[in-house]
Design a protein around this motif. Structure first.
Motif, PDB file in Angstrom:
ATOM      1  N   ARG A 283     -14.056  -7.748  11.581  1.00 26.71           N
ATOM      2  CA  ARG A 283     -13.957  -7.610  10.125  1.00 26.71           C
ATOM      3  C   ARG A 283     -14.161  -6.157   9.695  1.00 26.71           C
ATOM      4  N   PHE A 284     -15.115  -5.481  10.300  1.00 26.08           N
ATOM      5  CA  PHE A 284     -15.364  -4.071   9.954  1.00 26.08           C
ATOM      6  C   PHE A 284     -14.123  -3.218  10.229  1.00 26.08           C
ATOM      7  N   VAL A 285     -13.531  -3.399  11.395  1.00 30.89           N
ATOM      8  CA  VAL A 285     -12.342  -2.615  11.742  1.00 30.89           C
ATOM      9  C   VAL A 285     -11.172  -3.023  10.854  1.00 30.89           C
ATOM     10  N   HIS A 286     -11.060  -4.313  10.562  1.00 31.44           N
ATOM     11  CA  HIS A 286      -9.963  -4.761   9.704  1.00 31.44           C
ATOM     12  C   HIS A 286     -10.041  -4.166   8.300  1.00 31.44           C
ATOM     13  N   TRP A 287     -11.225  -3.812   7.853  1.00 24.98           N
ATOM     14  CA  TRP A 287     -11.365  -3.155   6.551  1.00 24.98           C
ATOM     15  C   TRP A 287     -10.634  -1.820   6.542  1.00 24.98           C
ATOM     16  N   ALA A 288     -10.371  -1.254   7.702  1.00 25.62           N
ATOM     17  CA  ALA A 288      -9.629   0.009   7.787  1.00 25.62           C
ATOM     18  C   ALA A 288      -8.217  -0.117   7.241  1.00 25.62           C
ATOM     19  N   THR A 289      -7.691  -1.345   7.179  1.00 26.57           N
ATOM     20  CA  THR A 289      -6.348  -1.509   6.624  1.00 26.57           C
ATOM     21  C   THR A 289      -6.312  -1.151   5.143  1.00 26.57           C
ATOM     22  N   TYR A 290      -7.460  -1.253   4.473  1.00 27.27           N
ATOM     23  CA  TYR A 290      -7.519  -0.819   3.075  1.00 27.27           C
ATOM     24  C   TYR A 290      -7.300   0.691   2.957  1.00 27.27           C
ATOM     25  N   LEU A 291      -7.616   1.420   4.006  1.00 30.33           N
ATOM     26  CA  LEU A 291      -7.353   2.866   4.036  1.00 30.33           C
ATOM     27  C   LEU A 291      -5.990   3.167   4.650  1.00 30.33           C
ATOM     28  N   MET A 292      -5.581   2.354   5.619  1.00 32.24           N
ATOM     29  CA  MET A 292      -4.311   2.599   6.309  1.00 32.24           C
ATOM     30  C   MET A 292      -3.124   2.466   5.360  1.00 32.24           C
ATOM     31  N   TRP A 293      -3.145   1.446   4.508  1.00 28.65           N
ATOM     32  CA  TRP A 293      -1.993   1.198   3.647  1.00 28.65           C
ATOM     33  C   TRP A 293      -1.700   2.385   2.721  1.00 28.65           C
ATOM     34  N   PRO A 294      -2.682   2.931   1.980  1.00 26.68           N
ATOM     35  CA  PRO A 294      -2.333   4.072   1.124  1.00 26.68           C
ATOM     36  C   PRO A 294      -1.946   5.323   1.914  1.00 26.68           C
ATOM     37  N   VAL A 295      -2.491   5.482   3.110  1.00 30.68           N
ATOM     38  CA  VAL A 295      -2.098   6.616   3.947  1.00 30.68           C
ATOM     39  C   VAL A 295      -0.642   6.457   4.373  1.00 30.68           C
ATOM     40  N   ALA A 296      -0.247   5.236   4.743  1.00 33.11           N
ATOM     41  CA  ALA A 296       1.148   4.975   5.105  1.00 33.11           C
ATOM     42  C   ALA A 296       2.064   5.181   3.895  1.00 33.11           C
ATOM     43  N   MET A 297       1.615   4.751   2.731  1.00 31.64           N
ATOM     44  CA  MET A 297       2.406   4.949   1.510  1.00 31.64           C
ATOM     45  C   MET A 297       2.567   6.447   1.217  1.00 31.64           C
ATOM     46  N   ALA A 298       1.490   7.209   1.354  1.00 31.63           N
ATOM     47  CA  ALA A 298       1.571   8.663   1.132  1.00 31.63           C
ATOM     48  C   ALA A 298       2.539   9.296   2.123  1.00 31.63           C
ATOM     49  N   HIS A 299       2.505   8.850   3.372  1.00 23.99           N
ATOM     50  CA  HIS A 299       3.446   9.333   4.390  1.00 23.99           C
ATOM     51  C   HIS A 299       4.882   9.051   3.957  1.00 23.99           C
ATOM     52  N   ALA A 300       5.134   7.845   3.500  1.00 20.62           N
ATOM     53  CA  ALA A 300       6.495   7.472   3.079  1.00 20.62           C
ATOM     54  C   ALA A 300       6.955   8.316   1.891  1.00 20.62           C
ATOM     55  N   LEU A 301       6.078   8.528   0.948  1.00 21.78           N
ATOM     56  CA  LEU A 301       6.441   9.305  -0.244  1.00 21.78           C
ATOM     57  C   LEU A 301       6.592  10.797   0.059  1.00 21.78           C
ATOM     58  N   GLY A 302       5.744  11.316   0.935  1.00 24.55           N
ATOM     59  CA  GLY A 302       5.753  12.752   1.207  1.00 24.55           C
ATOM     60  C   GLY A 302       6.701  13.191   2.302  1.00 24.55           C
ATOM     61  N   ASN A 303       6.923  12.333   3.284  1.00 22.38           N
ATOM     62  CA  ASN A 303       7.759  12.708   4.428  1.00 22.38           C
ATOM     63  C   ASN A 303       9.148  12.084   4.360  1.00 22.38           C
ATOM     64  N   GLY A 304       9.282  11.054   3.583  1.00 28.12           N
ATOM     65  CA  GLY A 304      10.555  10.339   3.513  1.00 28.12           C
ATOM     66  C   GLY A 304      11.639  11.154   2.831  1.00 28.12           C
ATOM     67  N   THR A 305      12.797  11.162   3.418  1.00 27.05           N
ATOM     68  CA  THR A 305      13.915  11.901   2.830  1.00 27.05           C
ATOM     69  C   THR A 305      14.566  11.125   1.690  1.00 27.05           C
ATOM     70  N   ASP A 306      14.150   9.881   1.488  1.00 28.23           N
ATOM     71  CA  ASP A 306      14.678   9.079   0.387  1.00 28.23           C
ATOM     72  C   ASP A 306      13.684   8.970  -0.767  1.00 28.23           C
ATOM     73  N   SER A 307      12.607   9.721  -0.725  1.00 24.19           N
ATOM     74  CA  SER A 307      11.536   9.556  -1.706  1.00 24.19           C
ATOM     75  C   SER A 307      11.931   9.942  -3.129  1.00 24.19           C
ATOM     76  N   ASP A 308      13.066  10.585  -3.302  1.00 28.79           N
ATOM     77  CA  ASP A 308      13.522  10.914  -4.658  1.00 28.79           C
ATOM     78  C   ASP A 308      14.612   9.953  -5.143  1.00 28.79           C
ATOM     79  N   ARG A 309      14.907   8.927  -4.362  1.00 23.60           N
ATOM     80  CA  ARG A 309      15.942   7.957  -4.720  1.00 23.60           C
ATOM     81  C   ARG A 309      15.326   6.822  -5.537  1.00 23.60           C
ATOM     82  N   VAL A 310      16.045   6.379  -6.538  1.00 20.29           N
ATOM     83  CA  VAL A 310      15.552   5.317  -7.413  1.00 20.29           C
ATOM     84  C   VAL A 310      15.261   4.044  -6.623  1.00 20.29           C
ATOM     85  N   TRP A 311      16.137   3.670  -5.700  1.00 18.20           N
ATOM     86  CA  TRP A 311      15.934   2.435  -4.950  1.00 18.20           C
ATOM     87  C   TRP A 311      14.661   2.498  -4.115  1.00 18.20           C
ATOM     88  N   PHE A 312      14.387   3.675  -3.522  1.00 18.99           N
ATOM     89  CA  PHE A 312      13.168   3.802  -2.723  1.00 18.99           C
ATOM     90  C   PHE A 312      11.935   3.775  -3.617  1.00 18.99           C
TER      91      PHE A 312
END
Length: 180
Positions: free
Chosen positions: A122-151
């Protein structure tokens, strides 16, 4: 396979992985509540959560594997383990590496759940609360589609789903807090 195909498949797998990760996080919150979700009983919510988590993990593996094979991405093996060393947008790529590292730890502890006990799991699984926004930031910052309306629509829906799940989880009448 052409470079463009590798690039497109790598990006697409990353976007779909984010969607599955979002479903997994939201259903993980719902499964923890002990209540049924809509028409699904608790065991079904847990099963769909596990399926979404496994799907997200496999899609992330495809995402990094395809981009590793793509000469444009210029990924090295070390970029999958050590964050912020990448040649392209090292901060944003590094956040993706952090998310993958956390995902790997969550998967390993999930596989060892019976041996490590519920508290560590359970303690380690709580890390997913941190993993998800980090993954979202990666997608928004590194993604080449991050300026597209659909994305942005997909990212916005993912953010809204996780935000609604967290608001639901933090409510005073959440079932874990009913006896408090």
């Amino acid at each position: 396979m052409t470079n463009e195909a590798l690039w497109a498949l790598g990006r697409g797998n990353g976007i779909v992985a984010l969607a599955f990760m979002t479903v997994s996080v939201a259903l993980g919150i719902a499964a923890r509540s002990g209540r049924p979700l809509l028409a699904l009983p608790r065991f079904a919510v847990s099963d769909v959560h596990r399926f979404a988590a496994l799907s997200a993990t496999l899609l992330v593996a495809l995402h990094i594997g395809l981009l590793f094979l793509d000469p444009y991405a210029k990924l090295r093996v070390i970029d999958f383990v050590v964050p912020f060393l990448g040649a392209y947008r090292p901060l944003w790529q590094g956040l993706g590496t952090v998310a993958v590292d956390v995902l790997a730890v969550v998967v390993v502890t999930g596989l060892l759940r019976q041996r490590i006990g519920p508290r560590v799991f359970r303690f380690v699984h709580w890390a997913t609360y941190l993993m998800w926004p980090v993954a979202m930031a990666h997608a928004l910052g590194n993604g080449t589609d991050s300026d597209r309306v659909w994305f942005l629509a997909i990212a916005g829906c993912c953010a809204a789903i996780v935000a609604a799940s967290l608001i639901w989880r933090l409510r005073a009448n959440f079932s874990e807090y009913a006896d408090a």
